[in-house]
Motif scaffolding. Structure first.
Motif, PDB file in Angstrom:
ATOM      1  N   LEU A   1      34.898  42.554  29.677  1.00  0.00           N
ATOM      2  CA  LEU A   1      34.692  42.655  28.240  1.00  0.00           C
ATOM      3  C   LEU A   1      33.268  42.268  27.853  1.00  0.00           C
ATOM      4  CD1 LEU A   1      35.682  43.112  25.373  1.00  0.00           C
ATOM      5  CD2 LEU A   1      36.594  40.778  25.373  1.00  0.00           C
ATOM      6  N   ASP A   2      32.766  41.190  28.413  1.00  0.00           N
ATOM      7  CA  ASP A   2      31.418  40.746  28.064  1.00  0.00           C
ATOM      8  C   ASP A   2      30.395  41.822  28.410  1.00  0.00           C
ATOM      9  OD1 ASP A   2      29.481  38.592  27.276  1.00  0.00           O
ATOM     10  OD2 ASP A   2      28.857  38.863  29.361  1.00  0.00           O
ATOM     11  N   GLY A   3      30.516  42.392  29.619  1.00  0.00           N
ATOM     12  CA  GLY A   3      29.589  43.441  30.025  1.00  0.00           C
ATOM     13  C   GLY A   3      29.733  44.690  29.173  1.00  0.00           C
ATOM     14  N   SER A   4      30.961  45.022  28.798  1.00  0.00           N
ATOM     15  CA  SER A   4      31.192  46.207  27.966  1.00  0.00           C
ATOM     16  C   SER A   4      30.531  46.058  26.607  1.00  0.00           C
ATOM     17  CB  SER A   4      32.694  46.431  27.796  1.00  0.00           C
ATOM     18  OG  SER A   4      33.309  46.730  29.042  1.00  0.00           O
ATOM     19  N   LEU A   5      30.672  44.879  26.003  1.00  0.00           N
ATOM     20  CA  LEU A   5      30.052  44.652  24.703  1.00  0.00           C
ATOM     21  C   LEU A   5      28.527  44.633  24.812  1.00  0.00           C
ATOM     22  CD1 LEU A   5      32.507  42.006  23.215  1.00  0.00           C
ATOM     23  CD2 LEU A   5      32.249  44.390  22.513  1.00  0.00           C
ATOM     24  N   LYS A   6      28.000  44.097  25.915  1.00  0.00           N
ATOM     25  CA  LYS A   6      26.555  44.141  26.129  1.00  0.00           C
ATOM     26  C   LYS A   6      26.077  45.591  26.223  1.00  0.00           C
ATOM     27  CE  LYS A   6      25.892  39.687  28.459  1.00  0.00           C
ATOM     28  NZ  LYS A   6      25.583  39.002  29.740  1.00  0.00           N
ATOM     29  N   PHE A   7      26.881  46.429  26.861  1.00  0.00           N
ATOM     30  CA  PHE A   7      26.497  47.835  27.009  1.00  0.00           C
ATOM     31  C   PHE A   7      26.531  48.551  25.659  1.00  0.00           C
ATOM     32  CE2 PHE A   7      27.707  52.272  28.455  1.00  0.00           C
ATOM     33  CZ  PHE A   7      26.418  52.602  28.823  1.00  0.00           C
ATOM     34  N   VAL A   8      27.549  48.283  24.853  1.00  0.00           N
ATOM     35  CA  VAL A   8      27.600  48.877  23.518  1.00  0.00           C
ATOM     36  C   VAL A   8      26.400  48.422  22.694  1.00  0.00           C
ATOM     37  CG1 VAL A   8      28.900  48.983  21.352  1.00  0.00           C
ATOM     38  CG2 VAL A   8      30.112  49.121  23.533  1.00  0.00           C
ATOM     39  N   LYS A   9      26.057  47.138  22.783  1.00  0.00           N
ATOM     40  CA  LYS A   9      24.891  46.625  22.059  1.00  0.00           C
ATOM     41  C   LYS A   9      23.617  47.318  22.520  1.00  0.00           C
ATOM     42  CE  LYS A   9      22.502  42.347  20.790  1.00  0.00           C
ATOM     43  NZ  LYS A   9      22.470  40.867  20.939  1.00  0.00           N
TER      44      LYS A   9
ATOM     45  N   ALA B   1      37.225  46.901  38.513  1.00  0.00           N
ATOM     46  CA  ALA B   1      35.809  46.706  38.267  1.00  0.00           C
ATOM     47  C   ALA B   1      35.451  45.241  38.421  1.00  0.00           C
ATOM     48  CB  ALA B   1      35.460  47.179  36.865  1.00  0.00           C
ATOM     49  N   THR B   2      34.295  44.980  38.958  1.00  0.00           N
ATOM     50  CA  THR B   2      33.788  43.617  39.065  1.00  0.00           C
ATOM     51  C   THR B   2      32.975  43.321  37.819  1.00  0.00           C
ATOM     52  OG1 THR B   2      31.686  44.216  40.060  1.00  0.00           O
ATOM     53  CG2 THR B   2      33.580  44.023  41.542  1.00  0.00           C
ATOM     54  N   PRO B   3      32.670  42.048  37.553  1.00  0.00           N
ATOM     55  CA  PRO B   3      31.857  41.721  36.378  1.00  0.00           C
ATOM     56  C   PRO B   3      30.474  42.358  36.393  1.00  0.00           C
ATOM     57  CG  PRO B   3      32.998  39.776  37.187  1.00  0.00           C
ATOM     58  CD  PRO B   3      33.217  40.861  38.192  1.00  0.00           C
ATOM     59  N   LYS B   4      30.027  42.858  37.520  1.00  0.00           N
ATOM     60  CA  LYS B   4      28.709  43.488  37.602  1.00  0.00           C
ATOM     61  C   LYS B   4      28.801  45.003  37.644  1.00  0.00           C
ATOM     62  CE  LYS B   4      26.277  39.749  37.489  1.00  0.00           C
ATOM     63  NZ  LYS B   4      25.442  39.468  36.301  1.00  0.00           N
TER      64      LYS B   4
ATOM     65  N   GLN C   1      18.028  51.360  33.210  1.00  0.00           N
ATOM     66  CA  GLN C   1      17.336  50.334  32.439  1.00  0.00           C
ATOM     67  C   GLN C   1      18.283  49.201  32.073  1.00  0.00           C
ATOM     68  OE1 GLN C   1      14.181  49.889  31.786  1.00  0.00           O
ATOM     69  NE2 GLN C   1      14.537  48.058  30.522  1.00  0.00           N
ATOM     70  N   PHE C   2      19.506  49.539  31.682  1.00  0.00           N
ATOM     71  CA  PHE C   2      20.505  48.518  31.365  1.00  0.00           C
ATOM     72  C   PHE C   2      20.784  47.651  32.588  1.00  0.00           C
ATOM     73  CE2 PHE C   2      25.054  47.267  31.176  1.00  0.00           C
ATOM     74  CZ  PHE C   2      25.010  46.454  30.051  1.00  0.00           C
ATOM     75  N   GLU C   3      20.866  48.269  33.755  1.00  0.00           N
ATOM     76  CA  GLU C   3      21.110  47.495  34.975  1.00  0.00           C
ATOM     77  C   GLU C   3      19.946  46.548  35.261  1.00  0.00           C
ATOM     78  OE1 GLU C   3      22.367  48.094  39.684  1.00  0.00           O
ATOM     79  OE2 GLU C   3      21.889  49.843  38.448  1.00  0.00           O
ATOM     80  N   ARG C   4      18.724  47.017  35.047  1.00  0.00           N
ATOM     81  CA  ARG C   4      17.566  46.144  35.275  1.00  0.00           C
ATOM     82  C   ARG C   4      17.586  44.951  34.327  1.00  0.00           C
ATOM     83  NH1 ARG C   4      14.999  51.226  36.186  1.00  0.00           N
ATOM     84  NH2 ARG C   4      14.384  51.400  33.994  1.00  0.00           N
ATOM     85  N   GLU C   5      18.041  45.187  33.100  1.00  0.00           N
ATOM     86  CA  GLU C   5      18.046  44.114  32.109  1.00  0.00           C
ATOM     87  C   GLU C   5      19.187  43.126  32.297  1.00  0.00           C
ATOM     88  OE1 GLU C   5      17.960  45.664  28.161  1.00  0.00           O
ATOM     89  OE2 GLU C   5      16.128  46.832  28.475  1.00  0.00           O
ATOM     90  N   THR C   6      20.332  43.604  32.769  1.00  0.00           N
ATOM     91  CA  THR C   6      21.535  42.764  32.798  1.00  0.00           C
ATOM     92  C   THR C   6      22.101  42.517  34.191  1.00  0.00           C
ATOM     93  OG1 THR C   6      23.022  44.668  32.552  1.00  0.00           O
ATOM     94  CG2 THR C   6      22.182  43.643  30.517  1.00  0.00           C
ATOM     95  N   GLY C   7      21.698  43.331  35.159  1.00  0.00           N
ATOM     96  CA  GLY C   7      22.305  43.252  36.481  1.00  0.00           C
ATOM     97  C   GLY C   7      23.640  43.954  36.568  1.00  0.00           C
TER      98      GLY C   7
END
Length: 434
Positions: A328-336, A31-34, A60-66
């Protein structure tokens, strides 16, 4: 869990997963960071329904975070095996849903990210979640292996017209009243209450609560199996006796494992069912909301509460992150994102569950009388299943024992205290030795 999973027979032994290898973020481990891969549980009436509910939120998550989220909705019958295989192969998702009863078992593999103070802070804080939901996120005394996503509890659903036709003035609140109502209904091809006799997890949920009501548990305080205590034996016998002795359950229910009891209820063949938030399934079967009612699951006497007045296990879905995700950063953003108030209100409303997030739970959408029963049960009379590493094996061996006893009852073979104890003793011998 929202949708009761089918029996996980032949599941990969958790003991094989204790030496978990790296799980790699995305199906290919690249997986890439995006990009994130997300395994979701089947919460709706079909996998397609889940995709329709979830995909707009992932967009919606993709629009908010890329960050793009690749979604796979996995049936309950496959989920545990898929997760266990991922813990050993390294080919797993970044983020996944788990049944909350599996939290301690999967935690023991070492494959899931611990939600320590730092990781909880990244998703908005531990104090946002209700205590009952946090109680099913891993082994007590350790950092949780997951965070709560959807909360459920068992309640007693009853068919209003069938009750009226049988001359039953009010819904039952005790087991004696359930049996009395069931006997009035059980005639002319109709039956009092439905069970899923071949569904191992459902069997466990029911006998766990009954054991609590008998002052027993299936594990000792130090986590050792204790399946043959008088209280545990009495609990299993009481449940199977709904078919064997009381004869308010159709013999065919011994073979049910795929929510057939909900269909029977919606089609006016069964007057009652104990379930977790089945509203969506009732609607999909053509049953209007005004045709059914709901009350707290029964207790021996009095009102639901703690200890021997427990009337449900703490049911629900947790959200976990594989420890070795490459994002990890993206995963935690998704959980949030998924546990934000807005998403909690939207998703739990869609699935008929209750948000485990305190602030979201206050939304008027969850003031509906049917959800109020669930919310109050979770707050005051539900207990978490044992959070022990062997919980998955417990579900399999004791769930199978109950299944076999239902088969005996359906075939007209006697179900005695001695035969129940023998089945449970055999189940205990199949548990891993400590």
């Amino acid at each position: 869990m929202r949708r009761i999973r089918a029996a996980v027979t032949g599941a990969v032994s958790l003991s094989l997963a204790f030496t978990a290898t790296a799980c790699g973020g995305g199906e290919s481990g690249e997986a890439t960071p995006k990009t994130l891969t997300y395994w979701a549980t089947n919460q709706g009436s079909s996998l397609e329904v889940d995709k329709k509910v979830l995909q707009p939120e992932l967009d919606q998550f993709e629009r908010e975070t890329g960050i793009k989220v690749k979604l796979e909705v996995i049936p309950w019958s496959d989920l545990l095996n898929r997760i266990l295989t991922a813990t050993t192969s390294g080919q797993g998702p970044d983020v996944l849903n788990i049944g909350n009863t599996w939290s301690a078992s999967l935690q023991s593999t070492g494959a899931l990210l611990p939600f320590d103070a730092k990781n909880f802070k990244a998703v908005g804080g531990k104090d946002r979640f209700v205590d009952s939901a946090l109680g099913s996120t891993g082994t007590p005394g350790k950092d949780p292996a997951a965070v709560p996503l959807y909360s459920m509890a068992y309640a007693l659903y009853y068919n209003k017209q069938m009750f009226k036709d049988a001359g039953i003035a009010k819904p039952p609140t005790t087991w004696d009243e359930v049996i009395a109502a069931g006997k009035k209904i059980s005639k002319g091809g109709k039956w009092g209450i439905g069970v899923e006799g071949s569904n191992l997890s459902n069997n466990i949920h029911q006998v766990f609560v009954l054991a609590k009501q008998h002052g027993a548990d299936f594990f000792t305080a130090d986590g050792k199996p204790d399946f043959t205590s008088d209280g545990a034996v009495a609990a299993v016998k009481q449940y199977v006796d709904l078919m064997a002795t009381q004869k308010i359950v159709a013999p065919g229910n011994a073979e049910y494992a795929q929510n057939q009891s909900l269909s029977d209820f919606a089609k006016d063949r069964t007057g009652m069912v104990l379930w977790q938030t089945p509203q969506q399934t009732f609607a999909s079967q053509g049953m209007a909301p005004e045709e059914w009612g709901v009350v707290p699951a029964p207790v021996p006497s009095g009102t639901p509460g703690q200890d021997q007045q427990t009337n449900s296990m703490v049911a629900g879905i947790n959200m976990a992150v594989f420890k070795n995700t490459k994002n990890l950063d993206g995963s935690l953003k998704f959980v949030k994102f998924m546990t934000s108030d807005e998403e909690q209100i939207l998703l739990n409303k869609a699935y008929g569950s209750v948000p485990p997030v305190k602030s979201a739970q206050k939304d008027p959408a969850f003031a509906d009388p049917s959800l109020t029963v669930i919310r109050e049960t979770l707050a005051g009379s539900a207990a978490a299943l044992p959070q022990v590493p062997e919980e998955s094996q417990f579900e399999t061996v004791v769930g199978t024992a109950v299944k076999e006893l239902f088969a005996d009852a359906a075939a007209g073979r006697p179900v005695t205290t001695e035969s129940v104890r023998a089945k449970l003793e055999k189940a205990q011998q199949q548990m891993p030795k400590k």
